[in-house]
Scaffold this active site. Structure first.
Site, PDB file in Angstrom:
ATOM      1  N   LYS A 213     -50.637   1.960   7.770  1.00 14.28           N
ATOM      2  CA  LYS A 213     -49.683   1.089   8.471  1.00 14.28           C
ATOM      3  C   LYS A 213     -48.272   1.213   7.871  1.00 14.28           C
ATOM      4  O   LYS A 213     -47.280   1.358   8.585  1.00 14.28           O
ATOM      5  CB  LYS A 213     -50.173  -0.365   8.374  1.00 14.28           C
ATOM      6  CG  LYS A 213     -49.157  -1.396   8.782  1.00 14.28           C
ATOM      7  CD  LYS A 213     -48.898  -1.358  10.266  1.00 14.28           C
ATOM      8  CE  LYS A 213     -47.687  -2.191  10.634  1.00 14.28           C
ATOM      9  NZ  LYS A 213     -47.462  -2.237  12.075  1.00 14.28           N
ATOM     10  N   CYS A 267     -40.333  -5.055  10.797  1.00 11.86           N
ATOM     11  CA  CYS A 267     -41.353  -4.065  10.460  1.00 11.86           C
ATOM     12  C   CYS A 267     -40.757  -2.854   9.762  1.00 11.86           C
ATOM     13  O   CYS A 267     -40.945  -2.665   8.566  1.00 11.86           O
ATOM     14  CB  CYS A 267     -42.065  -3.623  11.728  1.00 11.86           C
ATOM     15  SG  CYS A 267     -42.579  -5.009  12.743  1.00 11.86           S
TER      16      CYS A 267
HETATM   17  N1  SAJ Z   1     -34.049   2.580  16.088  1.00 15.97           N
HETATM   18  C1  SAJ Z   1     -33.016   3.475  15.828  1.00 15.97           C
HETATM   19  N2  SAJ Z   1     -33.112   4.741  16.314  1.00 15.97           N
HETATM   20  C2  SAJ Z   1     -34.184   5.154  17.046  1.00 15.97           C
HETATM   21  C3  SAJ Z   1     -35.249   4.249  17.287  1.00 15.97           C
HETATM   22  C4  SAJ Z   1     -35.151   2.960  16.783  1.00 15.97           C
HETATM   23  O1  SAJ Z   1     -32.043   3.146  15.178  1.00 15.97           O
HETATM   24  O2  SAJ Z   1     -34.183   6.312  17.477  1.00 15.97           O
HETATM   25  C5  SAJ Z   1     -33.959   1.200  15.565  1.00 15.97           C
HETATM   26  C6  SAJ Z   1     -33.991   0.161  16.669  1.00 15.97           C
HETATM   27  O3  SAJ Z   1     -32.730  -0.016  17.246  1.00 15.97           O
HETATM   28  C7  SAJ Z   1     -34.487  -1.065  15.917  1.00 15.97           C
HETATM   29  C8  SAJ Z   1     -35.423  -0.469  14.867  1.00 15.97           C
HETATM   30  O4  SAJ Z   1     -35.105   0.911  14.799  1.00 15.97           O
HETATM   31  O5  SAJ Z   1     -33.421  -1.712  15.260  1.00 15.97           O
HETATM   32  C9  SAJ Z   1     -36.891  -0.653  15.115  1.00 15.97           C
HETATM   33  O6  SAJ Z   1     -37.218  -0.508  16.479  1.00 15.97           O
HETATM   34  P1  SAJ Z   1     -38.506   0.267  17.038  1.00 15.97           P
HETATM   35  O7  SAJ Z   1     -38.536   0.098  18.509  1.00 15.97           O
HETATM   36  O8  SAJ Z   1     -38.520   1.660  16.543  1.00 15.97           O
HETATM   37  O9  SAJ Z   1     -39.751  -0.446  16.336  1.00 15.97           O
HETATM   38  P2  SAJ Z   1     -40.232  -1.979  16.145  1.00 15.97           P
HETATM   39  O10 SAJ Z   1     -39.711  -2.488  14.840  1.00 15.97           O
HETATM   40  O11 SAJ Z   1     -39.997  -2.787  17.360  1.00 15.97           O
HETATM   41  O12 SAJ Z   1     -41.826  -1.755  16.017  1.00 15.97           O
HETATM   42  C10 SAJ Z   1     -42.344  -0.936  14.974  1.00 15.97           C
HETATM   43  C11 SAJ Z   1     -43.291   0.092  15.606  1.00 15.97           C
HETATM   44  N3  SAJ Z   1     -43.620   1.119  14.624  1.00 15.97           N
HETATM   45  C12 SAJ Z   1     -43.449   2.424  14.896  1.00 15.97           C
HETATM   46  O13 SAJ Z   1     -42.973   2.844  15.946  1.00 15.97           O
HETATM   47  C13 SAJ Z   1     -43.873   3.390  13.843  1.00 15.97           C
HETATM   48  C14 SAJ Z   1     -44.561  -0.623  16.077  1.00 15.97           C
HETATM   49  O14 SAJ Z   1     -45.511   0.320  16.561  1.00 15.97           O
HETATM   50  C15 SAJ Z   1     -45.166  -1.435  14.916  1.00 15.97           C
HETATM   51  O15 SAJ Z   1     -46.339  -2.132  15.326  1.00 15.97           O
HETATM   52  C16 SAJ Z   1     -44.122  -2.463  14.494  1.00 15.97           C
HETATM   53  O16 SAJ Z   1     -42.986  -1.746  14.012  1.00 15.97           O
HETATM   54  C17 SAJ Z   1     -44.763  -3.309  13.399  1.00 15.97           C
HETATM   55  O17 SAJ Z   1     -45.236  -4.426  13.708  1.00 15.97           O
HETATM   56  O18 SAJ Z   1     -44.901  -2.834  12.272  1.00 15.97           O
END
Ligand code: SAJ
Length: 441
Positions: A213, A267
């Site tokens: 995780k 996360c």
């Molecule tokens: N982000 C970027 N660039 C990108 C993609 C995302 O800067 O190319 C930023 C987003 O703007 C945001 C952050 O990253 O601020 C996180 O967003 P996200 O959509 O990537 O993920 P979360 O935090 O909503 O959810 C994550 C997910 N983990 C992964 O994709 C590995 C989800 O599957 C997990 O269940 C969740 O964390 C968790 O609960 O841990």
């Protein structure tokens, strides 16, 4: 071993509540537990306290048919799913006190043949620590620590890995790792999850599942940091980072993520610290990635400062406050951090817009920041900063932005919408595809 009929979910938050809904919709009698009385009361009225597509209808249904009941204190069940938060302290150390409190709270109602599954994101070793605590509290029962396969209460770790905004679909469709503290624990947990998981279930040891995780989120953090580092490189070289990434991603084995004003949510910006804390001497890459991403809001503010005219007051429109597009969640949001830093600059009037919220988050209140809709924020401003690429911002008329200075932290207007149509010369592949589908050229 008797069949599991009653499932108790401890913690009815972003993960616990959808989990309650899914188990209840599969015919289990579900008991949702939360220390927050207003959450308990809300759920018992068939309402929800979080924003998640389709969850409201499902909760309404399972509460109405009596399959889900919420309580403030633990009740006896056949299986317990622990889905409580595991925050980090100011010093970036994991805080597992909510997990241990949850374990303490269920200890009095445990009985032989029960199954406990920890789902909270946890530092490696937490499932074992929690089980030792239970063994101390209930010496009349045998737990897998220290009794292994002889245990009469089974314990496993199985992390959730769902994306906010797609929780119900991902809960069902994603594969799952299941790390039992004994073989029997893994098998029983796998049987329970197979009642609703359409993805594959992979059995491993508890510690590996815990690290899996953390690894998933650290992987994403490191990859976002790579994109953010490229953004800095392109700025030094006066190149368009969005174009460079877009073109590099045309390589069949390259898939670079998108630069941003930072990484938010509870996360990705948090979990890497659990790995760093466990192995400080082996995490140079993970630590630098964390630093690169957490310094992003400040570097966006420096870019904005470079555009300011220090001789007069200017108005800045800040568009988007949530931590990612199309949600209302502003926890650990880099956009909020940027606005907070901007509010410390002199001669700057801030007008913020967040189409998914009705007001500013509490941490921005009292800073003399106005809150309005995107169009009127743009209208009043000299400078427009796009902080989140919400779908609504796609429809902003370029005319409205014509005389403004723009800081587009997501590449929405300056790349995705502005891409030159004549920059692509179609290859033979598309010709072949068209001939295969019978489509005219
Ligand atoms: N982000 C970027 N660039 C990108 C993609 C995302 O800067 O190319 C930023 C987003 O703007 C945001 C952050 O990253 O601020 C996180 O967003 P996200 O959509 O990537 O993920 P979360 O935090 O909503 O959810 C994550 C997910 N983990 C992964 O994709 C590995 C989800 O599957 C997990 O269940 C969740 O964390 C968790 O609960 O841990």
């Amino acid at each position: 071993m008797a069949e599991i009929r009653t499932v108790s979910v401890i913690g009815m938050g972003y993960i616990g509540l959808p989990t309650c809904a899914i188990f209840a919709s599969r015919g289990f009698d579900v008991i949702g537990i939360d220390v927050n009385e207003s959450v308990v009361a809300k759920v018992n009225r068939g309402e929800i306290h979080i924003v998640e597509p389709d969850l409201d209808g499902l909760i309404q249904k399972v509460v109405a048919n009596g399959k889900l009941r919420a309580f403030g204190t633990p009740q006896a069940a056949d299986a317990y799913i622990i889905a409580v938060p595991t925050p980090i302290t100011e010093e970036h150390k994991p805080d597992i006190s909510y997990v241990l409190d949850a374990a303490r709270s269920i200890a009095p109602v445990l009985k032989r043949d029960d199954l406990i599954v920890l789902e909270s994101t946890s530092p490696v070793g937490t499932t074992r620590t929690m089980t030792s605590l239970l063994a101390e509290l209930r010496p009349d029962l045998k737990f897998p620590v220290p009794h292994g396969e002889e245990a009469d209460v089974l314990v496993a770790y199985s992390p959730e890995r769902v994306l906010p905004g797609k929780v119900l679909t991902e809960l069902i469709n994603n594969d799952r790792s299941i790390g039992g503290l004994s073989r029997k624990s893994s098998e029983r947990a796998a049987t329970l999850y197979s009642s609703f998981v359409a993805g594959d279930l992979f059995i491993t040891q508890a510690e590996s599942a815990e690290l899996v995780k953390l690894t998933e989120n650290a992987f994403r953090d490191v990859n976002i940091a790579f994109a953010n580092e490229l953004a800095a490189v392109c700025q030094d070289l006066s190149l368009n980072v969005w174009e460079v990434i877009d073109l590099a991603n045309r390589h069949p084995r390259v898939n670079i993520l998108q630069p941003s004003p930072g990484v938010g949510g509870h996360c990705i910006a948090v979990d890497p610290y659990f790995i760093i804390d466990a192995a400080p001497n082996s995490t140079r890459l993970i630590s630098s990635a964390r630093r690169i991403n957490s310094e992003r809001p400040l570097s966006v503010v420096k870019d904005i400062e470079a555009l300011l005219d220090p001789t007069r007051e200017q108005t800045i429109a800040c568009l988007g406050l949530s931590f990612k597009p199309n949600i209302d969640d502003m926890r650990e949001s880099p956009a909020v951090e940027v606005v907070k830093l901007l509010s410390k600059l002199p001669n700057l009037k801030i007008v913020a817009a967040e189409p998914n919220a009705r007001a500013l988050p509490r941490e921005l209140e009292g800073n003399d920041i106005a809150f309005t809709d995107a169009l009127s924020a743009i209208d009043q401003s000299d400078i427009v900063v796009l902080l989140v690429d919400h779908r609504q911002f796609n429809f902003v008329d370029p005319e409205a932005l014509k005389d403004k200075k723009l800081v587009d932290t997501r590449g929405l207007w300056t790349w995705r919408k502005a891409r030159k149509p004549d920059a692509r010369i179609e290859g033979k592949r598309s010709e072949l595809e068209r001939s295969r589908t019978g489509e005219a050229a």
